[in-house]
Structures are given as C-alpha cells and as structure tokens.
Design a protein around this motif. Structure first.
Motif, PDB file in Angstrom:
ATOM      1  N   LYS A   2       0.825  -1.198   0.000  1.00  0.00           N
ATOM      2  CA  LYS A   2       0.000   0.000   0.000  1.00  0.00           C
ATOM      3  C   LYS A   2       0.861   1.251   0.000  1.00  0.00           C
ATOM      4  CE  LYS A   2      -4.050  -1.994   2.259  1.00  0.00           C
ATOM      5  NZ  LYS A   2      -5.004  -1.879   3.377  1.00  0.00           N
ATOM      6  N   LEU A   3       0.360   2.241  -0.642  1.00  0.00           N
ATOM      7  CA  LEU A   3       1.070   3.506  -0.771  1.00  0.00           C
ATOM      8  C   LEU A   3       1.357   4.121   0.595  1.00  0.00           C
ATOM      9  CD1 LEU A   3       2.140   5.798  -2.542  1.00  0.00           C
ATOM     10  CD2 LEU A   3      -0.181   6.737  -2.591  1.00  0.00           C
ATOM     11  N   ILE A   4       0.437   3.985   1.531  1.00  0.00           N
ATOM     12  CA  ILE A   4       0.615   4.575   2.854  1.00  0.00           C
ATOM     13  C   ILE A   4       1.844   4.021   3.551  1.00  0.00           C
ATOM     14  CG2 ILE A   4      -0.897   2.861   3.941  1.00  0.00           C
ATOM     15  CD1 ILE A   4      -0.850   6.499   4.961  1.00  0.00           C
ATOM     16  N   LYS A   5       2.121   2.718   3.337  1.00  0.00           N
ATOM     17  CA  LYS A   5       3.292   2.106   3.983  1.00  0.00           C
ATOM     18  C   LYS A   5       4.585   2.610   3.369  1.00  0.00           C
ATOM     19  CE  LYS A   5       0.900  -2.127   5.395  1.00  0.00           C
ATOM     20  NZ  LYS A   5       0.877  -3.619   5.301  1.00  0.00           N
ATOM     21  N   ILE A   6       4.582   2.754   2.062  1.00  0.00           N
ATOM     22  CA  ILE A   6       5.781   3.242   1.389  1.00  0.00           C
ATOM     23  C   ILE A   6       6.107   4.649   1.865  1.00  0.00           C
ATOM     24  CG2 ILE A   6       6.762   3.851  -0.863  1.00  0.00           C
ATOM     25  CD1 ILE A   6       5.056   1.616  -2.077  1.00  0.00           C
ATOM     26  N   LEU A   7       5.099   5.524   1.921  1.00  0.00           N
ATOM     27  CA  LEU A   7       5.314   6.900   2.360  1.00  0.00           C
ATOM     28  C   LEU A   7       5.792   6.941   3.811  1.00  0.00           C
ATOM     29  CD1 LEU A   7       2.196   8.641   0.802  1.00  0.00           C
ATOM     30  CD2 LEU A   7       4.549   8.773   0.009  1.00  0.00           C
ATOM     31  N   ALA A   8       5.233   6.075   4.644  1.00  0.00           N
ATOM     32  CA  ALA A   8       5.616   6.070   6.057  1.00  0.00           C
ATOM     33  C   ALA A   8       7.071   5.663   6.232  1.00  0.00           C
ATOM     34  CB  ALA A   8       4.697   5.131   6.824  1.00  0.00           C
ATOM     35  N   LEU A   9       7.503   4.620   5.547  1.00  0.00           N
ATOM     36  CA  LEU A   9       8.870   4.137   5.673  1.00  0.00           C
ATOM     37  C   LEU A   9       9.893   5.132   5.146  1.00  0.00           C
ATOM     38  CD1 LEU A   9       8.361   0.365   4.657  1.00  0.00           C
ATOM     39  CD2 LEU A   9       8.818   1.280   6.938  1.00  0.00           C
ATOM     40  N   CYS A  10       9.533   5.884   4.140  1.00  0.00           N
ATOM     41  CA  CYS A  10      10.485   6.812   3.526  1.00  0.00           C
ATOM     42  C   CYS A  10      10.509   8.177   4.216  1.00  0.00           C
ATOM     43  CB  CYS A  10      10.146   6.992   2.053  1.00  0.00           C
ATOM     44  SG  CYS A  10      10.318   5.494   1.069  1.00  0.00           S
ATOM     45  N   VAL A  11       9.324   8.689   4.564  1.00  0.00           N
ATOM     46  CA  VAL A  11       9.214  10.096   4.965  1.00  0.00           C
ATOM     47  C   VAL A  11       9.335  10.291   6.469  1.00  0.00           C
ATOM     48  CG1 VAL A  11       7.702  12.105   4.938  1.00  0.00           C
ATOM     49  CG2 VAL A  11       7.847  10.615   2.931  1.00  0.00           C
ATOM     50  N   ILE A  12       8.656   9.479   7.258  1.00  0.00           N
ATOM     51  CA  ILE A  12       8.539   9.757   8.697  1.00  0.00           C
ATOM     52  C   ILE A  12       9.898   9.802   9.393  1.00  0.00           C
ATOM     53  CG2 ILE A  12       7.663   8.854  10.883  1.00  0.00           C
ATOM     54  CD1 ILE A  12       5.178   7.951   9.395  1.00  0.00           C
ATOM     55  N   PRO A  13      10.800   8.829   9.219  1.00  0.00           N
ATOM     56  CA  PRO A  13      12.102   8.915   9.922  1.00  0.00           C
ATOM     57  C   PRO A  13      12.885  10.174   9.565  1.00  0.00           C
ATOM     58  CG  PRO A  13      11.743   6.713   9.058  1.00  0.00           C
ATOM     59  CD  PRO A  13      10.686   7.558   8.460  1.00  0.00           C
ATOM     60  N   ILE A  14      12.864  10.525   8.295  1.00  0.00           N
ATOM     61  CA  ILE A  14      13.621  11.702   7.868  1.00  0.00           C
ATOM     62  C   ILE A  14      13.050  12.964   8.511  1.00  0.00           C
ATOM     63  CG2 ILE A  14      14.263  13.111   5.864  1.00  0.00           C
ATOM     64  CD1 ILE A  14      14.172  10.539   4.199  1.00  0.00           C
ATOM     65  N   LEU A  15      11.726  13.089   8.541  1.00  0.00           N
ATOM     66  CA  LEU A  15      11.096  14.280   9.122  1.00  0.00           C
ATOM     67  C   LEU A  15      11.390  14.394  10.605  1.00  0.00           C
ATOM     68  CD1 LEU A  15       7.573  14.354   7.403  1.00  0.00           C
ATOM     69  CD2 LEU A  15       9.511  15.828   6.970  1.00  0.00           C
ATOM     70  N   VAL A  16      11.307  13.303  11.346  1.00  0.00           N
ATOM     71  CA  VAL A  16      11.541  13.341  12.786  1.00  0.00           C
ATOM     72  C   VAL A  16      12.961  13.783  13.095  1.00  0.00           C
ATOM     73  CG1 VAL A  16      11.703  11.913  14.867  1.00  0.00           C
ATOM     74  CG2 VAL A  16       9.764  11.635  13.314  1.00  0.00           C
ATOM     75  N   ILE A  17      13.927  13.216  12.403  1.00  0.00           N
ATOM     76  CA  ILE A  17      15.332  13.570  12.642  1.00  0.00           C
ATOM     77  C   ILE A  17      15.587  15.027  12.272  1.00  0.00           C
ATOM     78  CG2 ILE A  17      17.706  13.083  11.916  1.00  0.00           C
ATOM     79  CD1 ILE A  17      16.828  10.146  11.538  1.00  0.00           C
ATOM     80  N   SER A  18      15.016  15.475  11.173  1.00  0.00           N
ATOM     81  CA  SER A  18      15.244  16.852  10.708  1.00  0.00           C
ATOM     82  C   SER A  18      14.677  17.871  11.701  1.00  0.00           C
ATOM     83  CB  SER A  18      14.594  17.047   9.339  1.00  0.00           C
ATOM     84  OG  SER A  18      15.160  16.158   8.391  1.00  0.00           O
ATOM     85  N   ILE A  19      13.498  17.637  12.174  1.00  0.00           N
ATOM     86  CA  ILE A  19      12.863  18.587  13.103  1.00  0.00           C
ATOM     87  C   ILE A  19      13.631  18.667  14.413  1.00  0.00           C
ATOM     88  CG2 ILE A  19      10.782  18.984  14.492  1.00  0.00           C
ATOM     89  CD1 ILE A  19       9.172  17.833  12.145  1.00  0.00           C
ATOM     90  N   ILE A  20      14.101  17.518  14.927  1.00  0.00           N
ATOM     91  CA  ILE A  20      14.878  17.520  16.182  1.00  0.00           C
ATOM     92  C   ILE A  20      16.154  18.318  16.035  1.00  0.00           C
ATOM     93  CG2 ILE A  20      16.183  16.062  17.783  1.00  0.00           C
ATOM     94  CD1 ILE A  20      14.044  13.896  17.357  1.00  0.00           C
ATOM     95  N   LEU A  21      16.888  18.098  14.962  1.00  0.00           N
ATOM     96  CA  LEU A  21      18.152  18.805  14.743  1.00  0.00           C
ATOM     97  C   LEU A  21      17.926  20.317  14.595  1.00  0.00           C
ATOM     98  CD1 LEU A  21      19.963  16.328  12.305  1.00  0.00           C
ATOM     99  CD2 LEU A  21      20.452  16.727  14.720  1.00  0.00           C
ATOM    100  N   ILE A  22      16.901  20.691  13.864  1.00  0.00           N
ATOM    101  CA  ILE A  22      16.636  22.127  13.649  1.00  0.00           C
ATOM    102  C   ILE A  22      16.269  22.810  14.961  1.00  0.00           C
ATOM    103  CG2 ILE A  22      15.045  23.758  12.543  1.00  0.00           C
ATOM    104  CD1 ILE A  22      14.957  21.815  10.168  1.00  0.00           C
ATOM    105  N   ASN A  23      15.409  22.186  15.765  1.00  0.00           N
ATOM    106  CA  ASN A  23      14.998  22.787  17.032  1.00  0.00           C
ATOM    107  C   ASN A  23      16.168  22.954  17.994  1.00  0.00           C
ATOM    108  OD1 ASN A  23      12.321  23.078  16.321  1.00  0.00           O
ATOM    109  ND2 ASN A  23      11.725  21.076  17.107  1.00  0.00           N
ATOM    110  N   LEU A  24      17.046  21.948  18.060  1.00  0.00           N
ATOM    111  CA  LEU A  24      18.193  22.022  18.956  1.00  0.00           C
ATOM    112  C   LEU A  24      19.179  23.105  18.547  1.00  0.00           C
ATOM    113  CD1 LEU A  24      18.891  18.219  19.632  1.00  0.00           C
ATOM    114  CD2 LEU A  24      17.889  19.894  21.188  1.00  0.00           C
TER     115      LEU A  24
END
Length: 826
Positions: A2-24
């Motif tokens: 399913k498309l939802i799984k592909i998007l989750a595996l690709c996008v979510i980890p990158i977004l979480v790491i990026s937001i943490i680094l920017i805030n710090l």
C-alpha cells in the motif's frame, strides 16, 4: 504494497530527525538573542529616565535662580510689597513654572511667604499636613548656601526641590533670604517617566547611599542592572537619585518593564516555525522526487481523470483492467459511487429548491434568512416591502440594521430575535408591543418567529426569521376592546364596565365609597330644537367637565342617553359634595345659542360593610330625581324663549311674522266670542306656530328665490319639530297639537298627517288662515312683491273649502280683515 506504507517508511524517519536537529540548533540562538536584546532595552530605559530627571532638576534650579536674582523678588522680601504677590504669584505662574509650591524665607531662615498649588486641579490649596510636619527637612535645605536642586521626600510624597539666595539682579546686595521652588512628583510626572521608559513605577522610597548600584549613568542617577531569567514576565529596573544636599541618602525608584523582549522572542520562535515548515516542504519535495518515478505517473493519470469529472454530467471514471495499487483502484470506485449519489441527490435538490423558492416568494409573511453571524443572506418580496430594504442592498448587512424593532411604549430598541435564536439554539417568538421601523421611518406592529437553521451534523449555520404586519388587526382589536368598555360618543366608560367595576370596588379597603348620579336637564328639548348633533356636543362638554374635575382613579360612566354615574373609591361625603359643587359651576357655564345647560345631581356614600352599593345608588338616583323636579316649568319656559330668540336672530322677519299671526289669531278668537283664557291660548299658539323652524338651515329660511323640492321637504318638517319642542314643556303641551296640524288642509292634502275637515283641530285651522294671510300681505325672501288686501281676501275665498275651513274664512274676512281695512268687494 500500500502507498501509505511506502510513504511512512520513507518520509517519517527523515522528518523526525530533521525537526529535532533544527529545534536544537536554533533554540540556543533564540535564547541568547532575546536576552541580549532585552538587556539593551533595559539600559536604554535607565538612560532615558536619567535624562528626564536631570532635565527636570536643571529646569527647576534655573527657574529658581532667575526668580531669586530678580529685583522685584528682592524688594518684596525687603519691603513686603503685596503687589508682587498679586501680580506674579498666581495660578498661571505655577502652571508656567510647573511647580507645586513657592516658599520665600527671610534672612533669618523663617518662612516669609508660602503658597501651595495642586497642578492636576489647577487650584491653590493648603499645604498637606504631613508636608508641614516635616518642614525640618526644608529648614536643613535652607541652611545650605549654594544654589542647588534635587529630589526630596516630604511627608509621604516626593518633590523636585530647587533653592537659591534672593539678591538684586546685579548681586550687589547681600542675600535677603532664600527662594524655594518645589514640584510634586505626581501621577502626571510618574506617567511621563513610565512613558519614556516603557515601564510602570512599582515604588519610590528614600534609601541609603547608592553603593550597591552597578554604575552611575549621569549626574546624580545610579543604575542597578537586573538579572534576567525565563521565569519572570516583568523586568525590575532599580535607579537611585542622590540628594545633592545630603549625599548619604538617595531616592530609590523601582520600575517594572514588560518582557517585551521575551514576547519578541516568541515571535522569533514563530518565524522559526515558518522556517521549519519551509525546510519540511523542501524535504518533502526531495522525498517525492525520489519516489516520483514510481508513483508520479499514476498520480497524474488519476488527477487528470478527477479533473475531467463534470458533476452535472456525472461521467464515471474508467477502472483499468489490470491490477493497480489498491488505493488508486479504491479511489476510482469511491468516486464513481459518489458521482452516482450526487446525480440522484442533485435531481431531488433542484426540485426541492424550486419548491422552496416558489413558497418563499408566494407566502404572505416576510421571510429573512441569515448566516451564523446574523448577516442577511435572503429576503422575500414581503420582507422587502415591510422593511423598506431591497434584497440586493440588504444582503450581508447585520440583521439589526435591516430588521429594526423597538418597544411600543418605552421606545427602546428590542434585542434581535435572530441573535437570541442563534445563541440559545431555540425557536424564539417576538414579544408583544413590538414595532418594526422601516427604512423610511414607517412604524408597524409586528409578530415574528426566529428559528435556527441546522446542518446534517446539528451545527447552527444560520437563522430564518418569519414575520408579518399585524398593525391593522391589532388596531381593530384595540378598538373593539375600547368599544366594549367605553361610550363611543364621550370616551367615558359604558354601563358594562360600570357594572363590573361596581362589583370590583365594593370591598372594605375602598371604603368609604361615594357614588354620584347625574342627569342632564332638558336634553330632549335641546335635541328637538337644535338637533341631536348639538345634544351630542353638549353631552361631550359635560363629559369633559367630569374628566377634569374627577381624579384618575375615579370611575366615570355614561349609563344612558343623558345619565352618568361616578364611582369614587376612598371618598367621604364631605369631599364628594365639594366635587359636585365644582362640577355644577363648570356645567352651568356651558351654553348653546343662549340656552343654558344644567345637570341634576344625587349622591351617597357607603361607610359600613353592611350597606350595599345598590342601596347607595338607589338613594343617589332618588335624590337626583328630586332635584330634577326643581327644574320647574319656568326654566323650561326660559328655554322656549331662548329658542324663539335664536330663531329671530336666524331670520329677523320671523319675529314680525309671529307677532302679526299672534294678533290675527287673537282677533279671530275674540270674533268668536271666546273667553280671555282661550283667546290667550290661541294667540300664544299663533306666536309659536313656527318655533320648529329653529331646526331649519339658515340658508333655506333666508333664501331668495324659489325653494327647491329638497328645501321644501326640509321646511315642512318644522311643524313636527315644533310639536316635539312644545310637547316637552307642560305649560305648552295643550297647544302642541295645533302647532303640529297648522299645515293640514281642509281637503286632506296637507301635512304631516293628511287630516281632513274637522279632524283638524279648530285652533290649527285658525292659525292656518292667519299664517297664510300674513304670508300673502307681507314681504318674503322668495317673492319680490306683496299682495294687496283685496288680492289676499280673494285668494282666501278661492281656497276656502279646499285649503281652509270655509266658515272660518268668512268670519276672518268679515270680522277681522274688514274691521282693520277698507271695505273689500265680495
């Protein structure tokens, strides 16, 4: 997969790491930036306050020096000239110098002159008590020789104080004393300090030497740098101002500055959030670029298919024959299902919409709809007519602007039922006595109902207001209610209301209850003589007298044509007698054409519970009728005389005609050998035979030329009117019949009853001959020339047996006419 799984595996980890680094990385930067910026603002505020205080101190030392080295000031202290005070030390001086007190001491340090001024109210006043109790501080200040100024606490207040020695302008003479200016550091000056520093003063107090302060800003002002942290909303700025004349103490000023830098920091964080979002979008673009080769083509195909959808045409999407992603296949099937539902519902919606529009435009009530904010979205034609607003100009206007309603009695604006319906989520009906004010100012009594409009989720999305103009119905209803309890002629209460009030008022708390019974004397006679319109006017005037003389709580009722009853609760017999006397005086002043109006009264008072109101009314009625008996024949005779006098004024010829007919009748009666009483009766009948003409219009009585048929019909009614007038007076009742019949003819062709021969009374036959003879031989408005006696006699004989009694004609000619005139040929 399913498309939802592909998007989750690709996008979510990158977004979480990026937001943490920017805030710090940016968090520390923001904090440092905010604190540095805030420190700069605190220092700037301290400098601004220092500049303000130094400026004030310098201004006051300059002003006091100018005045102290002024010759007028010097000679005032030396010689005590009061002109100095009158000319110079007044309100405008204190306003111009911006000072609160003016003190002059002599050479020995004693106060020579002082004056205190309240700057806010611009008035002189006594020195405050706590100021006087601490004058020793000023005395210490006086002892210093040099010119100086500073801030001094005197009592509970702080003052800018400046001093200078009083000398002549050239400073040749020795000091004559000292001049002191003082300015209260009041709310206005505190407000200036707060304005220039962007802070609010927390406190002021005398403290020790400013050793604990960080550094000196300028002049006598020292500053203590605050410690900033994240937990406080305000920055505390502390300053110390050294007293020039006592360096061991200073005035501490504590101010609170809002953490504007902190707020700015929050704004920076917001800006950071936007930046973070932008980075997030950039990352998303990178991610979708990586997976676009795999998904982009299918997305484009689906998007193109969705764009091609026409809701009105409802063309279905094509399902590919081969297996596709589950999500794409599900979207296509769902869209096709929705299109089918839309097609079905749209047809039904169009039909319902047309029905609704036709209904709203055809109903007889005004209809206005609003959105959830109370702004108008629709008006039908009836609503346009009632409000005076066109639908096009009313749309998007607040409901209160178009549907303006006020209370009928208080004239105050009534809250909009639409607002109430929107707030309570309930159906609201308009209160009674509400007026709708149209755009042109027209007022209408309105009834309405406001109901909230809900969507499928029970959310309020607007309101519908249905209203109608009920002015005519309400007016008719009020008029019917008024008529049911009021007399239409006078506006007084009627018998129905009187009967109800009689029962209601017959209670102990209303005792004593007085009742007045009144009856208009001679109203029937006035009606017969002058017509019922005149009688009605007299009744109305009497009713007005009752209204003016009685109290607001008294019940005044017209219970008959000429009868009135007055119910007076909590009124004793003595007071009711005074009311009757006042009413009598007012009614006796009412006249019509010299006819005086009078009213007969009877009254009684219930003082015991055992008494009944009916008995009191009966007693009052009996008393009233006894009074009417006193309205004797002589007074009725006066009315008859007044009527005749009025007739003579209306038609001057009638007076002479009546006297001639009276004389002719008397002569004919004497010719028949009647007794004196019978002759007098006959002569009076002859005099009053035309009294009924009082009711004939003046234009007919004095008309020149031939009378019309309509005029003749009206004129012929005078015999009946005369009969009614005279029949109402006992003394003249015995001649009323002859007055009624004096226009009957011997052959039966006369009026009003068509009597014939001897059916006509003998007196009426005599009056008919005398009246006709005088009419023929006297001038008349409708005849240019009179007949001679011979012609009149010939006319009488010609009509004997048809119009006149033939025997009476011959006696009249031979015994009356021939006796008074030359012989006439038979």
């Amino acid at each position: 997969m399913k498309l939802i799984k592909i998007l989750a595996l690709c996008v979510i980890p990158i977004l979480v790491i990026s937001i943490i680094l920017i805030n710090l990385s940016f968090g520390a930067f923001f904090k440092s930036h905010v604190l540095n910026h805030e420190n700069e603002q605190v220092n700037l505020a301290a400098v601004n306050i220092s500049t303000y205080l130094n400026g004030k101190i310098n201004d006051y030392i300059g002003s006091v020096a100018d005045w102290a080295h002024w010759d007028d000031t010097y000679y005032f202290v030396e010689d005590g000239h009061t002109e100095y005070i009158d000319s110079n030390v007044h309100e405008s001086t204190f306003d111009n110098l911006d000072i609160s007190f003016f003190i002059v001491t002599d050479g020995e340090g004693s106060i020579y002159f002082s004056r205190y001024y309240i700057n806010e109210s611009e008035q002189f006043a006594d020195f405050p008590d706590d100021f006087l109790s601490e004058q020793h501080k000023l005395i210490e200040f006086f002892s210093l020789s040099e010119d100086m100024s500073g801030i001094l606490q005197i009592g509970s207040e702080f003052y800018f104080v400046a001093k200078s020695d009083i000398t002549d302008s050239l400073e040749v003479q020795a000091s004559a004393g000292k001049l002191i200016f003082g300015r209260l550091l009041d709310d206005g000056m505190k407000h200036d300090i707060e304005t220039i520093s962007g802070s609010s003063i927390r406190s002021m107090a005398v403290v020790g030497a400013p050793d604990e302060f960080d550094y000196n800003i300028s002049g006598p002002v020292f500053f203590k740098a605050p410690t900033l942290n994240d937990a406080e909303d305000l920055v505390n700025i502390e300053l110390a101002v050294i007293n020039d004349f006592d360096a061991s103490a200073s005035v501490g000023i504590s101010l609170d500055m809002p953490r504007t830098q902190y707020i700015n920091g929050i704004r920076e964080v917001v800006r950071f959030s936007f930046l973070n979002t932008a980075l997030y979008i950039a990352l998303m673009v990178i991610i979708f670029s990586l997976i676009g080769a795999y998904l982009n083509r299918r997305f484009k195909m689906l998007i193109e298919e969705l764009r091609s959808i026409d809701v009105e045409n409802s063309k279905s999407l094509i399902i590919p024959p081969r297996k596709d992603f589950y999500e794409f296949q599900y979207i296509r099937e769902s869209v096709n299902y929705l299109l089918k539902r839309i097609e079905d519902n749209q047809s039904e919606l169009i039909i319902n919409k047309e029905k609704l529009e036709a209904t709203l435009f055809s109903v007889g009530d005004g209809v206005i709809t609003t959105d959830e904010e109370g702004k108008i979205t629709f008006m039908n034609p009836i609503a346009e007519r009632l409000t005076g607003w066109k639908s096009a100009e009313a749309v998007r206007q607040p409901i209160e602007e178009v549907f303006l309603i006020i209370n009928e009695f208080s004239r105050e604006t009534v809250d909009s039922p639409v607002r109430e319906a929107l707030s309570t989520r309930q159906i609201v009906e308009l209160e009674n006595h509400t007026l709708l004010i149209a755009k042109d100012g027209t007022e209408r009594i309105a009834e309405d109902t406001a109901a909230p409009i809900r969507n499928i989720n029970e959310e309020i999305i607007g309101c519908v207001l249905v209203f109608r103009d009920v002015t005519e119905r309400k007016t008719k209803q009020k008029y019917i209610e008024f008529l049911s309890y009021h007399d239409q002629l006078t506006g007084l209460y009627n018998r129905r209301f009187y009967e109800e009030e009689k029962r209601r008022l017959d209670v102990k708390r209303n005792m004593p209850i007085s009742i007045i019974y009144a009856d208009v004397n001679g109203l029937k006679l006035i009606n017969d003589a002058f017509g019922h319109m005149v009688g009605d006017k007299i009744i109305q005037k009497i009713a007005e007298v009752f209204k003016k003389e009685c109290r607001a709580d008294d019940i005044i009722a017209r219970v008959g044509g000429d009868e009135f009853i007055l119910l007076l609760p909590r009124t004793d017999g003595l007071f009711v007698e005074s009311i009757v006397n006042r009413i009598k005086q007012r009614t006796q002043a009412i006249t019509y054409k010299a006819v005086a109006v009078s009213v007969a009264f009877g009254w009684g008072t219930k003082t015991e519970e055992s008494q009944t109101v009916a008995d009191i009314i009966k007693s009052a009625e009996t008393q009233m009728y006894n009074t009417k008996i006193l309205y004797n024949t002589s007074k009725r005779n006066d009315v008859i005389k007044s009527i005749m006098n009025t007739l003579m004024v209306k038609s001057p010829r009638e007076e002479a005609h009546s006297q001639r007919v009276r004389s002719l009748c008397a002569q004919l009666g004497e010719a028949y050998g009647l007794e004196a009483d019978q002759v007098k009766k006959l002569s009076v009948a002859g005099e009053l035979h035309d009294i009924g003409k009082i009711a004939i219009d003046d234009s007919i009585l004095n008309k020149v030329g031939r009378l019309s048929v309509k005029d003749i019909i009206q004129l012929q009614k005078h015999s009946e009117t005369g009969y009614r007038i005279l029949g109402a007076v006992g003394e003249f009742a015995n001649i009323a019949e002859s007055i009624l019949e004096h226009h009957e003819r011997w052959d039966g062709s006369g009026y009003p009853k068509g009597l014939k021969g001897e059916e006509i009374s003998w007196e009426a036959r005599v009056i008919a001959i005398a009246d006709s003879y005088d009419a023929m031989t006297s001038e008349r408005p409708y005849r240019s020339a009179t007949m001679s006696v011979e012609e009149a006699v010939a006319e009488l004989r010609s009509n004997a047996g048809s119009q006149f009694d033939p025997d009476l004609v011959e006696v009249f000619i031979n015994r009356v006419v021939l006796v008074s005139n030359e012989p006439v040929n038979k």
